[in-house]
Each structure stands twice: as C-alpha cells, then as structure tokens.
Design a protein around this motif. Structure first.
Motif, PDB file in Angstrom:
ATOM      1  N   GLU A 231      35.882 -23.354  46.389  1.00  0.00           N
ATOM      2  CA  GLU A 231      35.272 -24.494  45.720  1.00  0.00           C
ATOM      3  C   GLU A 231      33.959 -24.886  46.371  1.00  0.00           C
ATOM      4  O   GLU A 231      33.786 -24.752  47.585  1.00  0.00           O
ATOM      5  CB  GLU A 231      36.201 -25.714  45.771  1.00  0.00           C
ATOM      6  CG  GLU A 231      37.419 -25.640  44.891  1.00  0.00           C
ATOM      7  CD  GLU A 231      38.162 -26.970  44.863  1.00  0.00           C
ATOM      8  OE1 GLU A 231      37.800 -27.880  45.625  1.00  0.00           O
ATOM      9  OE2 GLU A 231      39.102 -27.108  44.056  1.00  0.00           O
ATOM     10  N   VAL A 232      33.057 -25.388  45.546  1.00  0.00           N
ATOM     11  CA  VAL A 232      31.858 -26.076  46.013  1.00  0.00           C
ATOM     12  C   VAL A 232      31.733 -27.347  45.176  1.00  0.00           C
ATOM     13  O   VAL A 232      32.383 -27.484  44.137  1.00  0.00           O
ATOM     14  CB  VAL A 232      30.586 -25.215  45.882  1.00  0.00           C
ATOM     15  CG1 VAL A 232      30.654 -23.990  46.789  1.00  0.00           C
ATOM     16  CG2 VAL A 232      30.356 -24.792  44.427  1.00  0.00           C
ATOM     17  N   THR A 233      30.897 -28.265  45.628  1.00  0.00           N
ATOM     18  CA  THR A 233      30.802 -29.552  44.943  1.00  0.00           C
ATOM     19  C   THR A 233      29.422 -29.829  44.351  1.00  0.00           C
ATOM     20  O   THR A 233      29.184 -30.920  43.853  1.00  0.00           O
ATOM     21  CB  THR A 233      31.158 -30.697  45.909  1.00  0.00           C
ATOM     22  OG1 THR A 233      30.280 -30.657  47.042  1.00  0.00           O
ATOM     23  CG2 THR A 233      32.598 -30.578  46.389  1.00  0.00           C
ATOM     24  N   ASP A 234      28.520 -28.846  44.386  1.00  0.00           N
ATOM     25  CA  ASP A 234      27.194 -29.069  43.819  1.00  0.00           C
ATOM     26  C   ASP A 234      26.629 -27.767  43.285  1.00  0.00           C
ATOM     27  O   ASP A 234      27.050 -26.666  43.679  1.00  0.00           O
ATOM     28  CB  ASP A 234      26.249 -29.694  44.848  1.00  0.00           C
ATOM     29  CG  ASP A 234      26.058 -28.803  46.062  1.00  0.00           C
ATOM     30  OD1 ASP A 234      25.162 -27.953  46.032  1.00  0.00           O
ATOM     31  OD2 ASP A 234      26.831 -28.937  47.038  1.00  0.00           O
ATOM     32  N   VAL A 235      25.671 -27.885  42.396  1.00  0.00           N
ATOM     33  CA  VAL A 235      25.087 -26.729  41.723  1.00  0.00           C
ATOM     34  C   VAL A 235      24.358 -25.827  42.702  1.00  0.00           C
ATOM     35  O   VAL A 235      24.428 -24.591  42.601  1.00  0.00           O
ATOM     36  CB  VAL A 235      24.142 -27.198  40.599  1.00  0.00           C
ATOM     37  CG1 VAL A 235      23.375 -26.031  40.006  1.00  0.00           C
ATOM     38  CG2 VAL A 235      24.925 -27.918  39.513  1.00  0.00           C
ATOM     39  N   ARG A 236      23.676 -26.396  43.676  1.00  0.00           N
ATOM     40  CA  ARG A 236      22.943 -25.592  44.653  1.00  0.00           C
ATOM     41  C   ARG A 236      23.875 -24.646  45.396  1.00  0.00           C
ATOM     42  O   ARG A 236      23.574 -23.459  45.591  1.00  0.00           O
ATOM     43  CB  ARG A 236      22.236 -26.525  45.647  1.00  0.00           C
ATOM     44  CG  ARG A 236      21.442 -25.829  46.738  1.00  0.00           C
ATOM     45  CD  ARG A 236      20.204 -25.163  46.204  1.00  0.00           C
ATOM     46  NE  ARG A 236      20.293 -23.714  46.262  1.00  0.00           N
ATOM     47  CZ  ARG A 236      19.344 -22.886  45.874  1.00  0.00           C
ATOM     48  NH1 ARG A 236      18.226 -23.376  45.375  1.00  0.00           N
ATOM     49  NH2 ARG A 236      19.493 -21.594  45.944  1.00  0.00           N
ATOM     50  N   SER A 237      25.023 -25.142  45.795  1.00  0.00           N
ATOM     51  CA  SER A 237      25.983 -24.303  46.508  1.00  0.00           C
ATOM     52  C   SER A 237      26.555 -23.220  45.608  1.00  0.00           C
ATOM     53  O   SER A 237      26.797 -22.088  46.041  1.00  0.00           O
ATOM     54  CB  SER A 237      27.116 -25.169  47.079  1.00  0.00           C
ATOM     55  OG  SER A 237      26.624 -26.092  48.029  1.00  0.00           O
ATOM     56  N   ALA A 238      26.797 -23.560  44.333  1.00  0.00           N
ATOM     57  CA  ALA A 238      27.278 -22.554  43.385  1.00  0.00           C
ATOM     58  C   ALA A 238      26.240 -21.460  43.185  1.00  0.00           C
ATOM     59  O   ALA A 238      26.565 -20.266  43.138  1.00  0.00           O
ATOM     60  CB  ALA A 238      27.624 -23.215  42.054  1.00  0.00           C
ATOM     61  N   LEU A 239      24.989 -21.852  43.092  1.00  0.00           N
ATOM     62  CA  LEU A 239      23.914 -20.878  42.936  1.00  0.00           C
ATOM     63  C   LEU A 239      23.819 -19.981  44.168  1.00  0.00           C
ATOM     64  O   LEU A 239      23.658 -18.755  44.055  1.00  0.00           O
ATOM     65  CB  LEU A 239      22.593 -21.612  42.701  1.00  0.00           C
ATOM     66  CG  LEU A 239      21.357 -20.752  42.429  1.00  0.00           C
ATOM     67  CD1 LEU A 239      21.558 -19.907  41.173  1.00  0.00           C
ATOM     68  CD2 LEU A 239      20.123 -21.634  42.283  1.00  0.00           C
ATOM     69  N   ASP A 240      23.938 -20.569  45.351  1.00  0.00           N
ATOM     70  CA  ASP A 240      23.899 -19.777  46.585  1.00  0.00           C
ATOM     71  C   ASP A 240      25.038 -18.764  46.618  1.00  0.00           C
ATOM     72  O   ASP A 240      24.856 -17.622  47.059  1.00  0.00           O
ATOM     73  CB  ASP A 240      23.985 -20.699  47.810  1.00  0.00           C
ATOM     74  CG  ASP A 240      22.716 -21.498  48.039  1.00  0.00           C
ATOM     75  OD1 ASP A 240      21.671 -21.143  47.449  1.00  0.00           O
ATOM     76  OD2 ASP A 240      22.769 -22.492  48.789  1.00  0.00           O
ATOM     77  N   TRP A 241      26.226 -19.178  46.147  1.00  0.00           N
ATOM     78  CA  TRP A 241      27.386 -18.281  46.115  1.00  0.00           C
ATOM     79  C   TRP A 241      27.104 -17.083  45.208  1.00  0.00           C
ATOM     80  O   TRP A 241      27.382 -15.940  45.564  1.00  0.00           O
ATOM     81  CB  TRP A 241      28.607 -19.050  45.630  1.00  0.00           C
ATOM     82  CG  TRP A 241      29.878 -18.259  45.535  1.00  0.00           C
ATOM     83  CD1 TRP A 241      30.772 -17.997  46.535  1.00  0.00           C
ATOM     84  CD2 TRP A 241      30.413 -17.644  44.351  1.00  0.00           C
ATOM     85  NE1 TRP A 241      31.833 -17.260  46.050  1.00  0.00           N
ATOM     86  CE2 TRP A 241      31.636 -17.028  44.714  1.00  0.00           C
ATOM     87  CE3 TRP A 241      29.974 -17.555  43.022  1.00  0.00           C
ATOM     88  CZ2 TRP A 241      32.422 -16.330  43.802  1.00  0.00           C
ATOM     89  CZ3 TRP A 241      30.762 -16.864  42.102  1.00  0.00           C
ATOM     90  CH2 TRP A 241      31.970 -16.269  42.501  1.00  0.00           C
ATOM     91  N   ILE A 242      26.521 -17.345  44.050  1.00  0.00           N
ATOM     92  CA  ILE A 242      26.212 -16.263  43.108  1.00  0.00           C
ATOM     93  C   ILE A 242      25.139 -15.342  43.687  1.00  0.00           C
ATOM     94  O   ILE A 242      25.237 -14.110  43.603  1.00  0.00           O
ATOM     95  CB  ILE A 242      25.777 -16.840  41.760  1.00  0.00           C
ATOM     96  CG1 ILE A 242      26.936 -17.585  41.098  1.00  0.00           C
ATOM     97  CG2 ILE A 242      25.259 -15.747  40.833  1.00  0.00           C
ATOM     98  CD1 ILE A 242      26.542 -18.398  39.887  1.00  0.00           C
TER      99      ILE A 242
END
Length: 249
Positions: A231-242
């Motif tokens: 899990e992440v809680t913000d879009v920036r972290s989701a983008l970094d994961w991708i």
C-alpha cells in the motif's frame, strides 16, 4: 521486457491523477470504472467500464490484455473489487499496489460517533437528533428507511433506486464542496446530525468542518477491512512504485 502496461482500478480523484501522470510519460494505462455513476469523471488514457466477473474473470482479462502491473485506487468502500484484485494478483503473479487514501482524523471540537456499518449508524441516530444530513451514498438509503420519525436530507450523485420513502429528501449534487456552502446547507435545512462514511480526501471533507463549526454530532461509518497487499497513500508514491517496477523490466 519493455514498458509495463498498467491497469488502474479507479473511480477516485487519485486514480484520475495517476492515469494523467502515466499518460504524460507515455506509459500504456487502462483505467477501469465500475459503472455505478451515470456520468463519471473520466481519466486520461484508455477507459473500460463495468465489472470483470470476479477474481477469475479479472485474472483472464489481465492475461488477455497483457497487463503487467495493477494499481487498486478504488473508493475505500469498494471492498469487492479489492478482494478480486488481490486474488487475481496472487493467482497470476502480476504485482498489485493499493493506492489507499488516508481516512479523516478527528480533531478538537469534533463530536464523532463511529459505526461499523450503515445499520449500526442508523441505530445511533434516534439518540442524537431528528434532522439528518445523510451522505453515505444512494445504495445504502434502505438502512435508514425504517426511521420514519426522523427526517433525512440524502445527498447523492445519481437518483437512488428504488425511490426512497417520503421522509428522505434527495439532493443530487457532486463535490467538491466548500465549508461556507456546507455550513449554509446545514443551517438552511436545520440539520442536527451528519452521517457519512470515512471516505477521506479533501473533496467532501468540508461537511465535517461545517459540522464542527455548528457543534453538530457526526456519525462516521468505519472502512471495511481490505486484503493485505502493498500500500501507498499518495499518487507520487504510486507513480514511484510503477517507475521502479518499470526500471526492473
């Protein structure tokens, strides 16, 4: 192996923002919407609308469309699709990330009453007030239909079906909302209790601030449990994961 093709299970502002960020970077992305809203806000990029037919259907769809990563950015109360995504990810080996919007936090001056579900929320109301602002979605109005001695103003994006009983007045509206407008609405309708789900986010938080200003109790339905996934809680972290996943392809 090339650029990953990402499926975003969407319907939230975070999902739309993530789709926009990926599209800007030229990454193939498909956003999936449940289709429960008549005129949804559409994200950038490819969009599909409708269900998958459970975990097995989602697993097949992922394989058929060469999906290499899935981001579950659905509404905090859309538990069925989250369960399907977790199962399909486990069966297929396709990585899954949950973009999990933080819930609201109670602050000084808030009179919050927590409930485990809509039925529990309904049972709290007779002891709290008799003019209720109901913002828990059109599909849950039936949980309050038996409370005929109370008056409800139910705010929904689309008209509810079946038609609610006469003591529930429906206001069709879509956020975001301002604190000033929410305060005026509560005063206009002489609301003395607010009911909502712990959706989180800034788009509809103004009603909580308005309730605090007016010293009104708020009944908040807790989020349902979700599968244990990354899990992440913000879009920036989701983008970094991708992007990190992309670099390893």
């Amino acid at each position: 192996m090339g650029t990953p093709r990402v499926l975003i299970l969407g319907g939230t502002s975070e999902a739309r923002e993530l789709a926009s960020e990926l599209t800007e970077r030229g990454m193939p992305v498909v956003s999936s919407l449940a289709g429960r809203v008549n005129a949804p806000r559409l994200p950038r990029g490819e969009v599909r609308i409708g269900g998958f037919g459970g975990p097995a259907g989602l697993r097949s769809w992922l394989a058929e469309h060469d999906i290499t990563a899935v981001v579950d950015a659905t509404h905090p109360f859309a538990e069925r699709i989250s369960e399907s995504a977790a199962t399909a990810s486990e069966l297929s080996g396709i990585p899954l990330l949950r973009l999990h919007r933080p819930g609201w936090r109670q602050g000084p001056g808030d009179a919050w009453h927590w409930a485990d579900d809509l039925g529990s929320a309904a049972r709290l109301l007779p002891s709290l007030g008799d003019r209720i602002f109901l913002t828990s979605g059109r599909q849950g109005l039936g949980a309050f239909a038996h409370l005929s001695s109370l008056w409800f103003l139910a705010r929904c994006v689309d008209p509810p079906t079946p038609v609610p009983p006469p003591h529930i007045t429906v206001l069709l509206s879509r956020g975001p909302y301002s604190v000033e407008a929410e305060t005026a609405l509560l005063r206009e309708h002489r609301i003395n209790v607010v009911v909502t789900k712990d959706s989180g986010g800034a788009m509809t938080e103004a009603k909580l601030v308005a309730a605090r200003r007016l010293d009104l109790p708020v009944v908040i339905v807790r989020r349902p449990p979700r599968p244990a996934v990354s899990e992440v809680t913000d879009v920036r972290s989701a983008l970094d994961w991708i992007l990190h996943y992309s670099s390893k392809e």
